[in-house]
Design a protein around this motif. Structure first.
Motif, PDB file in Angstrom:
ATOM      1  N   ALA A   1       0.828  -1.207   0.000  1.00 47.82           N
ATOM      2  CA  ALA A   1       0.000   0.000   0.000  1.00 47.82           C
ATOM      3  C   ALA A   1       0.865   1.260   0.000  1.00 47.82           C
ATOM      4  O   ALA A   1       0.578   2.222  -0.734  1.00 47.82           O
ATOM      5  CB  ALA A   1      -0.931  -0.002   1.210  1.00 47.82           C
ATOM      6  N   PHE A   2       1.931   1.256   0.787  1.00 43.74           N
ATOM      7  CA  PHE A   2       2.833   2.402   0.823  1.00 43.74           C
ATOM      8  C   PHE A   2       3.466   2.629  -0.549  1.00 43.74           C
ATOM      9  O   PHE A   2       3.544   3.766  -1.027  1.00 43.74           O
ATOM     10  CB  PHE A   2       3.914   2.185   1.892  1.00 43.74           C
ATOM     11  CG  PHE A   2       4.886   3.319   1.984  1.00 43.74           C
ATOM     12  CD1 PHE A   2       4.529   4.500   2.599  1.00 43.74           C
ATOM     13  CD2 PHE A   2       6.152   3.211   1.434  1.00 43.74           C
ATOM     14  CE1 PHE A   2       5.425   5.558   2.686  1.00 43.74           C
ATOM     15  CE2 PHE A   2       7.052   4.259   1.508  1.00 43.74           C
ATOM     16  CZ  PHE A   2       6.688   5.438   2.138  1.00 43.74           C
ATOM     17  N   ALA A   3       3.903   1.556  -1.199  1.00 46.33           N
ATOM     18  CA  ALA A   3       4.536   1.683  -2.515  1.00 46.33           C
ATOM     19  C   ALA A   3       3.559   2.227  -3.546  1.00 46.33           C
ATOM     20  O   ALA A   3       3.907   3.113  -4.340  1.00 46.33           O
ATOM     21  CB  ALA A   3       5.076   0.326  -2.965  1.00 46.33           C
ATOM     22  N   VAL A   4       2.330   1.729  -3.534  1.00 42.93           N
ATOM     23  CA  VAL A   4       1.327   2.188  -4.512  1.00 42.93           C
ATOM     24  C   VAL A   4       0.964   3.646  -4.265  1.00 42.93           C
ATOM     25  O   VAL A   4       0.864   4.448  -5.214  1.00 42.93           O
ATOM     26  CB  VAL A   4       0.078   1.279  -4.464  1.00 42.93           C
ATOM     27  CG1 VAL A   4      -1.067   1.873  -5.264  1.00 42.93           C
ATOM     28  CG2 VAL A   4       0.422  -0.115  -4.988  1.00 42.93           C
TER      29      VAL A   4
ATOM     30  N   ALA B   1       3.824   5.911  -5.406  1.00 40.87           N
ATOM     31  CA  ALA B   1       3.864   6.018  -6.861  1.00 40.87           C
ATOM     32  C   ALA B   1       2.744   6.922  -7.371  1.00 40.87           C
ATOM     33  O   ALA B   1       2.952   7.733  -8.279  1.00 40.87           O
ATOM     34  CB  ALA B   1       3.748   4.630  -7.492  1.00 40.87           C
ATOM     35  N   GLY B   2       1.575   6.801  -6.786  1.00 42.18           N
ATOM     36  CA  GLY B   2       0.456   7.656  -7.179  1.00 42.18           C
ATOM     37  C   GLY B   2       0.744   9.127  -6.924  1.00 42.18           C
ATOM     38  O   GLY B   2       0.430   9.985  -7.753  1.00 42.18           O
ATOM     39  N   ARG B   3       1.357   9.414  -5.781  1.00 43.49           N
ATOM     40  CA  ARG B   3       1.712  10.805  -5.481  1.00 43.49           C
ATOM     41  C   ARG B   3       2.722  11.348  -6.481  1.00 43.49           C
ATOM     42  O   ARG B   3       2.615  12.492  -6.929  1.00 43.49           O
ATOM     43  CB  ARG B   3       2.298  10.903  -4.080  1.00 43.49           C
ATOM     44  CG  ARG B   3       1.275  10.817  -3.002  1.00 43.49           C
ATOM     45  CD  ARG B   3       1.905  11.120  -1.651  1.00 43.49           C
ATOM     46  NE  ARG B   3       1.030  10.630  -0.612  1.00 43.49           N
ATOM     47  CZ  ARG B   3       1.430   9.997   0.461  1.00 43.49           C
ATOM     48  NH1 ARG B   3       2.709   9.777   0.659  1.00 43.49           N
ATOM     49  NH2 ARG B   3       0.581   9.574   1.360  1.00 43.49           N
TER      50      ARG B   3
ATOM     51  N   VAL C   1      -1.362  19.451 -15.445  1.00 47.51           N
ATOM     52  CA  VAL C   1      -2.599  20.021 -14.912  1.00 47.51           C
ATOM     53  C   VAL C   1      -3.070  19.115 -13.775  1.00 47.51           C
ATOM     54  O   VAL C   1      -3.265  17.917 -13.984  1.00 47.51           O
ATOM     55  CB  VAL C   1      -3.686  20.099 -16.015  1.00 47.51           C
ATOM     56  CG1 VAL C   1      -4.966  20.684 -15.467  1.00 47.51           C
ATOM     57  CG2 VAL C   1      -3.186  20.908 -17.200  1.00 47.51           C
ATOM     58  N   PRO C   2      -3.238  19.656 -12.580  1.00 49.69           N
ATOM     59  CA  PRO C   2      -3.683  18.838 -11.444  1.00 49.69           C
ATOM     60  C   PRO C   2      -5.066  18.222 -11.694  1.00 49.69           C
ATOM     61  O   PRO C   2      -5.887  18.799 -12.432  1.00 49.69           O
ATOM     62  CB  PRO C   2      -3.748  19.821 -10.273  1.00 49.69           C
ATOM     63  CG  PRO C   2      -2.976  21.014 -10.708  1.00 49.69           C
ATOM     64  CD  PRO C   2      -2.997  21.041 -12.203  1.00 49.69           C
ATOM     65  N   PRO C   3      -5.343  17.067 -11.104  1.00 54.36           N
ATOM     66  CA  PRO C   3      -6.633  16.407 -11.320  1.00 54.36           C
ATOM     67  C   PRO C   3      -7.837  17.280 -10.962  1.00 54.36           C
ATOM     68  O   PRO C   3      -8.852  17.244 -11.657  1.00 54.36           O
ATOM     69  CB  PRO C   3      -6.569  15.184 -10.404  1.00 54.36           C
ATOM     70  CG  PRO C   3      -5.125  14.913 -10.223  1.00 54.36           C
ATOM     71  CD  PRO C   3      -4.453  16.242 -10.282  1.00 54.36           C
TER      72      PRO C   3
END
Length: 93
Positions: free
Chosen positions: A40-43, A46-48, A56-58
Motif C-alpha cells: 500500500a505504501f509503494a502504490v 507512486a500515485g503521489r 494540470v492537477p486532477p
C-alpha cells in the motif's frame, strides 16, 4: 451405574499441536499484514509521484471537464429550443 452416559468415542487432540498451529497462523497473519502495508505504501507513493508530475492537477482537470459538460448541455438545450421554435413557426395554411 452413573446417570450420565459417557461418550464412547473421543477424539484425541494434541493440544501442543493446536497451540503451535494457532501461533503459526497468528505469525502468518502478522507477516501478511506487514506485506499489505508495504504494498500500500509503494502504490500510494507512486500515485503521489504521478500526480506531482502532471502538467494540470486532477482537480483542475475535473473543473475544466465540468465546465465543458455544462457548456455542451446549454448549447444542446439552446439548439433544441431553436429547432422547436422553428418547427412551431412553420408556414400556416
Amino acid at each position: 451405574m452413573s446417570s450420565h452416559p459417557q461418550p464412547r468415542h473421543t477424539l484425541p487432540i494434541d493440544n501442543r499441536l493446536v497451540a503451535a498451529g494457532a501461533m503459526l497462523t497468528a505469525a502468518g497473519a502478522l507477516v501478511a499484514g506487514a506485506g499489505i502495508t508495504v504494498v500500500a505504501f509503494a502504490v500510494l507513493s507512486a500515485g503521489r509521484r504521478v500526480i506531482r508530475g502532471m502538467d494540470v492537477p486532477p482537480a483542475q482537470q475535473a473543473a475544466m471537464k465540468w465546465r465543458q459538460a455544462k457548456e455542451a448541455s446549454q448549447a444542446g438545450l439552446q439548439a433544441w429550443h431553436s429547432a422547436s421554435d422553428a418547427h412551431d413557426v412553420g408556414p400556416s395554411r
